[in-house]
Enzyme design. Structure first.
Site, PDB file in Angstrom:
ATOM      1  CB  SER A   1      -7.823  -1.696  -2.733  1.00 29.86           C
ATOM      2  OG  SER A   1      -7.744  -0.899  -2.899  1.00 29.86           O
TER       3      SER A   1
ATOM      4  N   GLY B   1      -9.254   1.430 -13.358  1.00 30.40           N
ATOM      5  CA  GLY B   1      -7.530   1.442 -12.985  1.00 30.40           C
ATOM      6  C   GLY B   1      -6.726   0.553 -12.804  1.00 30.40           C
TER       7      GLY B   1
ATOM      8  CB  SER C   1       1.816   3.398  -8.080  1.00 28.44           C
ATOM      9  OG  SER C   1       0.857   2.986  -9.327  1.00 28.44           O
TER      10      SER C   1
ATOM     11  CD  GLN D   1      -3.919   1.364  -9.696  1.00 34.65           C
ATOM     12  OE1 GLN D   1      -3.559   1.905 -10.388  1.00 34.65           O
ATOM     13  NE2 GLN D   1      -5.618   1.782  -9.709  1.00 34.65           N
TER      14      GLN D   1
ATOM     15  CG  ASP E   1      -8.341   6.103  -4.205  1.00 33.01           C
ATOM     16  OD1 ASP E   1      -7.463   7.008  -5.366  1.00 33.01           O
ATOM     17  OD2 ASP E   1      -8.250   5.444  -3.823  1.00 33.01           O
TER      18      ASP E   1
ATOM     19  CE  LYS F   1      -4.282   8.092  -7.405  1.00 35.37           C
ATOM     20  NZ  LYS F   1      -4.010   6.659  -7.557  1.00 35.37           N
TER      21      LYS F   1
ATOM     22  NE  ARG G   1      -9.942  11.084  -8.511  1.00 33.23           N
ATOM     23  CZ  ARG G   1     -10.078   9.815  -8.228  1.00 33.23           C
ATOM     24  NH1 ARG G   1      -9.331   9.618  -6.984  1.00 33.23           N
ATOM     25  NH2 ARG G   1     -10.885   8.839  -8.423  1.00 33.23           N
TER      26      ARG G   1
ATOM     27  NE  ARG H   1     -11.719   6.711  -4.752  1.00 29.87           N
ATOM     28  CZ  ARG H   1     -11.986   5.765  -4.379  1.00 29.87           C
ATOM     29  NH1 ARG H   1     -13.491   6.368  -3.426  1.00 29.87           N
ATOM     30  NH2 ARG H   1     -11.973   4.791  -4.514  1.00 29.87           N
TER      31      ARG H   1
END
Ligand code: S3P
Length: 448
Positions: A29, A101, A174, A176, A326, A353, A357, A401
Site C-alpha cells: 500500500s 486493484g 474501502s 481504495q 487481506d 478482492k 476469497r 494471497r
C-alpha cells in the site's frame, strides 16, 4: 505487466520446524502511494525499500506514462521527479495495471480531476473486479467514464477540468475508495470530504500530510470524516517504506502451525489500521511478541518473535475486518489447525478482492478435509485440533494471497498440498519462495 501466460503449479510438504529471520519486503500500500504521490509533487521524491512486486512495478510504469520521471536505482531505491498536482500528461497508450486493484483505483482517482483522457485495463482478475465503486464518486467531480458492463475494465476515463470538491459517504469500508476520492480532491477547488463508517487503512492521509497537504480526520457520529483542501503544492519527500504486515502474515502463520517453529520477523509496520490479524492470533493463544517497538518514518514498527502455538478458535469481531481485510485467507488456514470453531463475520468485501476469497478459501479448505460453513458475508472454519489432512489441490484464481495461504497450510498438513498456480505470488511477495525455503519450508514448483 503481470498476467503470466503459463501457470506455475506448486506443492508444499510437511516441514521440519521453521527457524531463522524472515526479512519481509516493503509494504504494498505504501509503495503504490509513494510512487503516485511522488508523481504529484514538484521536485524529486526518493524512496527506499520499495516493494518491487509486479503490482508496484505496474504503477511505476503508469506514473511514467502520466509524465513523471521514475528511476530505479537498484536494491529497492527509486526516485520520482513529479509533475505537480494537476500536472499529469495524457498517456499515449492504454495503462495496464496488471493484477493491482490499488494501483488502478488510486491512479483513476488521481487523474480524474485533470482534463486528460486515459484508458485502463488489467489481467483477468482485475478485469472482473467492480470499478463502479470508484467511477461513481469520481462522477461527482465531473469525471466521465466508459467501461464494460458494471463498469468493468477496460475503462476510459475523461478527467474533469475545474472540478469542485465533493462530500462523499463511502458505502463500502474501502481504503481504495477513500484514497481515490481524496486524490481526486487534490486537484479540485475547495474542500473534499470522505466519510467512512469504520476507519480503513490510513496511509493516504498520513502520507499526504507528510507531503504537505492540508488534510485532517475527525471522528463524528457518522464515523470518520477526512477533509482535504484542494490544490496544495505537494513537497517532495524521502520515504522509507515500512515492511508489509500483510506479507509478514504468511511466515508468521506458518511458524504458528508448524510444530517446534521459532522465527523472528523484523521491522514490521504496526500501523493500527493494519494489525487486526496479529491481535486476533494473540487472542487465539498465539505466542507473538512485539520486540524493539519504535517509530520509523511516522509509523509504529516492531520486530515480531513467533513460536509455534496451540490455538483456540474465536469469533473475530466484525468491526475489526478493515484492519485485517487481506488476512482472512491465512487466518482461515490457521483456524483449521485450532481447537473449536473460528467465526469470521462481516467479511463481504472478500467477495470482490483479486478473486472471491470466501469462495476460494471455502472450496480449498474442503478439498483439504476441513469443514466450513459459508454465507454471503461470513466464513466459519471447524478447527481440526492440529491434525489436518491436506492432500488436495487448491484453485488460486490469479490470487496471490490464496496461493500463499494454501502453501503455508501444506507445511503442516499430513499430506502435501498442491496449488494450481503460484504465478500471482510475484505481484506482492516476489521473494516468498526463497524466504520460506531459508526458514526450512518445503515448497517446490511441481513442474520442475
Ligand atoms: C488497499 C486497500 C484494501 C486492500 C488492498 C490494499 C490499499 O482494499 O484489500 O490490498 O492499499 O488501499 P479495499 O480498499 O478494496 O478494501
Amino acid at each position: 505487466m503481470s498476467g503470466h501466460a503459463t501457470p506455475i503449479p506448486m506443492t508444499a510438504h510437511k516441514s521440519p520446524p521453521l527457524r531463522g529471520t524472515a526479512h519481509i519486503p516493503g509494504d504494498k500500500s505504501v509503495s503504490h502511494r509513494s510512487l503516485i504521490f511522488g508523481a504529484l509533487c514538484v521536485g524529486e521524491t526518493k524512496i527506499s525499500g520499495l516493494l518491487e512486486g509486479q503490482d508496484v512495478l505496474d504503477t511505476a510504469r503508469a506514473m511514467s506514462a502520466f509524465g513523471a520521471d521514475v528511476t530505479d536505482h537498484g536494491a529497492g531505491n527509486w526516485s520520482v521527479h513529479g509533475v505537480g498536482v494537476g500536472g499529469f500528461a495524457e498517456p499515449e497508450d492504454i495503462i495496464n495495471c496488471g493484477n493491482a486493484g490499488t494501483g488502478v483505483r488510486l491512479i483513476m482517482g488521481a487523474m480524474s480531476t485533470t482534463p486528460i483522457t486515459a484508458t485502463f485495463t488489467g489481467d483477468g482478475s482485475l478485469r472482473s473486479r467492480p470499478m463502479g465503486r470508484i467511477t461513481k464518486p469520481l462522477q461527482g467531480f465531473g469525471a466521465i467514464s466508459y467501461g464494460r458492463s458494471n463498469g468493468h475494465l477496460p475503462l476510459t476515463m475523461v478527467g474533469a477540468g475545474n472540478a469542485l470538491g465533493v462530500t462523499f459517504s463511502s458505502p463500502h469500508p474501502s481504503a481504495q475508495i477513500k484514497s481515490a476520492v481524496l486524490l481526486a480532491g487534490l486537484n479540485a477547488i475547495g474542500e473534499t470530504t470522505l466519510i467512512e463508517s469504520t476507519l480503513t487503512r490510513d496511509h493516504t492521509e498520513r502520507m499526504l500530510r507528510g507531503f504537505g497537504a492540508d488534510i485532517e480526520t475527525i471522528e463524528t457520529s457518522a464515523g470518520f470524516e477526512t477533509t482535504l483542501l484542494g490544490q496544495p503544492e505537494l513537497i517532495a519527500q524521502n520515504i522509507s517504506v515500512p515492511r508489509d504486515p500483510s506479507s509478514a502474515a504468511f511466515p508468521v502463520c506458518a511458524a504458528l502451525i508448524v510444530e517446534g517453529s521459532e522465527i523472528v520477523v523484523p521491522n514490521i509496520s504496526l500501523n493500527p489500521t493494519r494489525i487486526g490479524l496479529f491481535t486476533t492470533l494473540i487472542e487465539m493463544g498465539a505466542d507473538i511478541k512485539y520486540e524493539n517497538q519504535r517509530i520509523e518514518g511516522g509509523e509504529p514498527v516492531a520486530d515480531l518473535h513467533i513460536r509455534a502455538s496451540a490455538l483456540s478458535g474465536i469469533e473475530v469481531p466484525p468491526d475489526r475486518a478493515p484492519t485485517m481485510i487481506d488476512e482472512y485467507p491465512i487466518l482461515s488456514v490457521v483456524a483449521a489447525f485450532a481447537t473449536g470453531k473460528t467465526i469470521m463475520r462481516g467479511i463481504k468485501e472478500l467477495r470482490v478482492k483479486e478473486c472471491d476469497r470466501i469462495d476460494a478459501m471455502a472450496r480449498g479448505l474442503e478439498a483439504m478435509g476441513v469443514s466450513i460453513e459459508e454465507g454471503d458475508d461470513y466464513l466459519i472454519v471447524q478447527g481440526q485440533n492440529g491434525d489436518v489432512m491436506g492432500g488436495g489441490t487448491a484453485q488460486t484464481h490469479l490470487d496471490h494471497r490464496i496461493a500463499m495461504s494454501f502453501l503455508c497450510m501444506g507445511l503442516a498438513t499430513i499430506k502435501p498440498i498442491n496449488i494450481d498456480d503460484g504465478g500471482a505470488i510475484a505481484t506482492s511477495f516476489p521473494t516468498f519462495e526463497q524466504l520460506m525455503s531459508d526458514l526450512n519450508a518445503q515448497i517446490e514448483r511441481s513442474d520442475v
